[in-house]
Design an enzyme around this catalytic site. Structure first.
Site, short mmCIF file in Angstrom:
data_model
loop_
_atom_site.label_atom_id
_atom_site.label_comp_id
_atom_site.label_asym_id
_atom_site.label_seq_id
_atom_site.Cartn_x
_atom_site.Cartn_y
_atom_site.Cartn_z
N LYS A 67 50.53 43.08 58.27
CA LYS A 67 49.44 43.06 59.26
C LYS A 67 48.10 42.94 58.54
O LYS A 67 47.92 43.53 57.46
CB LYS A 67 49.49 44.34 60.10
CG LYS A 67 48.50 44.39 61.25
CD LYS A 67 48.72 45.65 62.10
CE LYS A 67 47.78 45.74 63.29
NZ LYS A 67 48.03 46.95 64.12
N SER A 142 48.80 46.23 69.06
CA SER A 142 47.98 45.30 68.35
C SER A 142 48.69 44.55 67.22
O SER A 142 48.17 43.54 66.74
CB SER A 142 46.78 46.04 67.74
OG SER A 142 47.18 46.97 66.77
N SER A 166 50.89 50.50 68.69
CA SER A 166 50.74 49.13 68.20
C SER A 166 51.88 48.59 67.36
O SER A 166 51.90 47.40 67.04
CB SER A 166 49.45 49.00 67.39
OG SER A 166 48.38 48.84 68.27
N1 GLN Z 1 46.55 49.92 72.63
C1 GLN Z 1 45.98 51.04 71.96
C2 GLN Z 1 44.50 50.80 71.72
O1 GLN Z 1 44.03 49.79 72.13
C3 GLN Z 1 46.71 51.33 70.68
C4 GLN Z 1 46.38 50.40 69.60
C5 GLN Z 1 47.04 50.75 68.28
O2 GLN Z 1 48.06 51.45 68.24
N2 GLN Z 1 46.43 50.31 67.20
O3 GLN Z 1 43.82 51.57 71.16
#
Ligand code: GLN
Length: 468
Positions: A67, A142, A166
């Site tokens: 990532k 994400s 994410s």
């Molecule tokens: N969807 C969540 C957010 O927008 C979690 C994102 C993540 O785990 N990085 O913060």
């Protein structure tokens, strides 16, 4: 191939690490133009590493996609933000150092929501990623690039990060395995910080065994991360096939209420029945503070983000605005130009909830509720060995079909946030497919949550569910 299968093929001399990397580059050229999982990759350095790979090591010669918020020396680390579009990492994250020591080859930089803020990868400032099962749909987020590549067969396995879901949610939407370890099980050193009390790095793979293989290598204490846990790393592979006979699996009623897509519910319930048929005892439980998880997370995560992202001031990292009138103007212009709308929203929210006069009402209150959510799980794990639930209320939605109200999007994180607030491990594994507003069948994930440092048992239950 899974990592396990590639390892066997490499050891048997049926292929070589170089041939594998070249094969992946071919697959990327063939398909990733439309999927958009890769932001970049460095073929020459990967081939050079592959030439000298030591196949006797646990991940010898295995390419792993990363990532784009995890630092790999000499490679871009954009966090899918304009701010860091031209940033090159000056060092390896601890997970990368450990992967290399185990013989793996970091190959490819994967798209994500900007600074990991989002659940669809649509917040990437650099590129759109599509779900390989249906290109009109999101891959989740994400870590959407990591999940999409593993599903699209352009990567064998990937690393992602999980602050509120994410890793697990894109794994669910793309039909792959995604593991978020216990907070502190894996070092965060070299992961660009979003919300430091919630962030964890973990694997996205095509099998539970592959997830165990990667966790085995990346887990452990690290002097560079004072929140990492300096406790022994168990053997995650040895008990993997022990099954679920006699284990107690909790079904929290708060995770099966209204608003769940019928195909998600049906597949998750069927997966639970399959585990019951293998001898697990299914127990109804309650996690009473679940309804507060979204509100709590969306105070704490933006608060920590607003603090963490203050380092991006145009001086030391990334984007610097041209022709500022003075230093304040430089900060303002650099930040205005460099950050996308969701990142700005989080920083404004976070600064607000931390500001004097509001701190107790928002941040302080959220911390108290966080303790109640943690207590819910502690009580549950006195009764059961693991907790089963859906990963997301619906399968992957269409790209672009999001309302103007960001709260609608935040609400879809309801089933994944609590694990981060409580610091416990969670895994998402594919458990079936369903249609959603017509079109092709889409994957559905089963989430399994375990107690603090309970990854070995979590993987064992996941393996049983995978086999079933
Ligand atoms: N969807 C969540 C957010 O927008 C979690 C994102 C993540 O785990 N990085 O913060």
């Amino acid at each position: 191939m899974t990592i396990t299968q590639l390892r066997q093929a490499l050891l048997a001399g049926e292929t070589t690490p170089c041939a594998m990397i070249e094969k992946l580059a071919g697959e990327i050229a063939a398909r990733d133009g439309s999927t958009g999982a890769y932001l970049s990759y460095q073929l020459d350095s990967a081939l050079a590493e592959a030439t000298s790979a030591d196949l006797s090591l646990p991940l010898g010669g295995i390419p792993i996609a990363i990532k784009d918020n995890i630092n790999v020396l000499g490679q871009p680390c954009t966090c899918a933000s304009k701010f860091l579009e031209n940033y090159i990492s000056p060092y390896d994250a601890t997970v990368i150092r450990k992967l290399r020591a185990a013989g793996a080859i970091p190959f490819g930089r994967m798209n994500q929501d900007e600074f990991a803020m989002g659940s669809s990868t649509e917040n990437s400032a650099l590129q759109l990623t599509r779900n390989p099962h249906d290109p009109s749909r999101i891959p989740g987020g994400s870590s959407g690039g990591s999940a999409a590549a593993v599903a699209d067969l352009t990567a064998l396995a990937a690393l992602g990060s999980d602050t509120g879901g994410s890793i697990r949610q894109p794994a669910s939407h793309c039909g792959v395995v995604g593991l978020k370890p216990t907070y502190g099980r894996v070092s965060r050193y070299g992961l660009v910080a979003f919300a430091s009390s919630l962030d964890q790095i973990g694997p996205l793979t095509r099998s539970v065994e592959d997830a165990a293989r990667i966790l085995q290598v990346i887990a452990g204490g690290d002097p560079h991360d004072s929140t990492s846990l300096d406790v022994p790393v168990p053997d995650y592979l040895c008990g993997l096939h022990n099954g679920v006979k006699g284990l107690r699996l909790g079904i929290p009623k708060e995770y099966f209420g209204e608003g769940i897509h019928s195909g998600v519910r049906k597949n998750v319930e069927a997966a639970i029945q399959r585990l019951a048929a293998q001898g697990a005892e299914i127990v109804d439980i309650s996690l009473p503070h679940t309804e507060h998880a979204v509100a709590t997370y969306y105070v704490i995560a933006p608060a920590e983000a607003s603090s963490n992202l203050s380092r991006f001031d145009g001086i030391r990292y990334g984007h610097r605005a041209a022709n500022p009138t003075d230093i304040l103007d430089l900060y303002k212009k650099s930040r205005e130009e460099g950050f996308g709308p969701e990142v700005k929203r989080r920083m404004i929210l976070g600064t607000y909830v931390l500001s004097s006069g509001y701190y107790d009402a928002y941040y302080g209150k959220a911390q108290s509720i966080r303790s109640l959510i943690r207590d819910d799980f502690e009580k549950a794990f006195r009764q059961v060995d693991a907790v089963l639930s859906p990963v997301a209320p619906t399968p992957a939605r269409k790209i672009g079909c999001v309302s103007d109200d960001p709260i609608q999007e935040y609400l879809s994180d309801i089933f994944t946030l609590a694990a981060n607030l409580a610091g416990i491990p969670g895994i998402s594994i594919p458990c079936g497919v369903t249609d959603f507003d017509g079109g092709t069948d889409l994957p559905v994930g089963l989430q399994i949550l375990g107690p603090h440092l309970g990854e070995a048992q979590l993987l064992r239950i996941a393996k049983a569910a995978e086999m079933a």
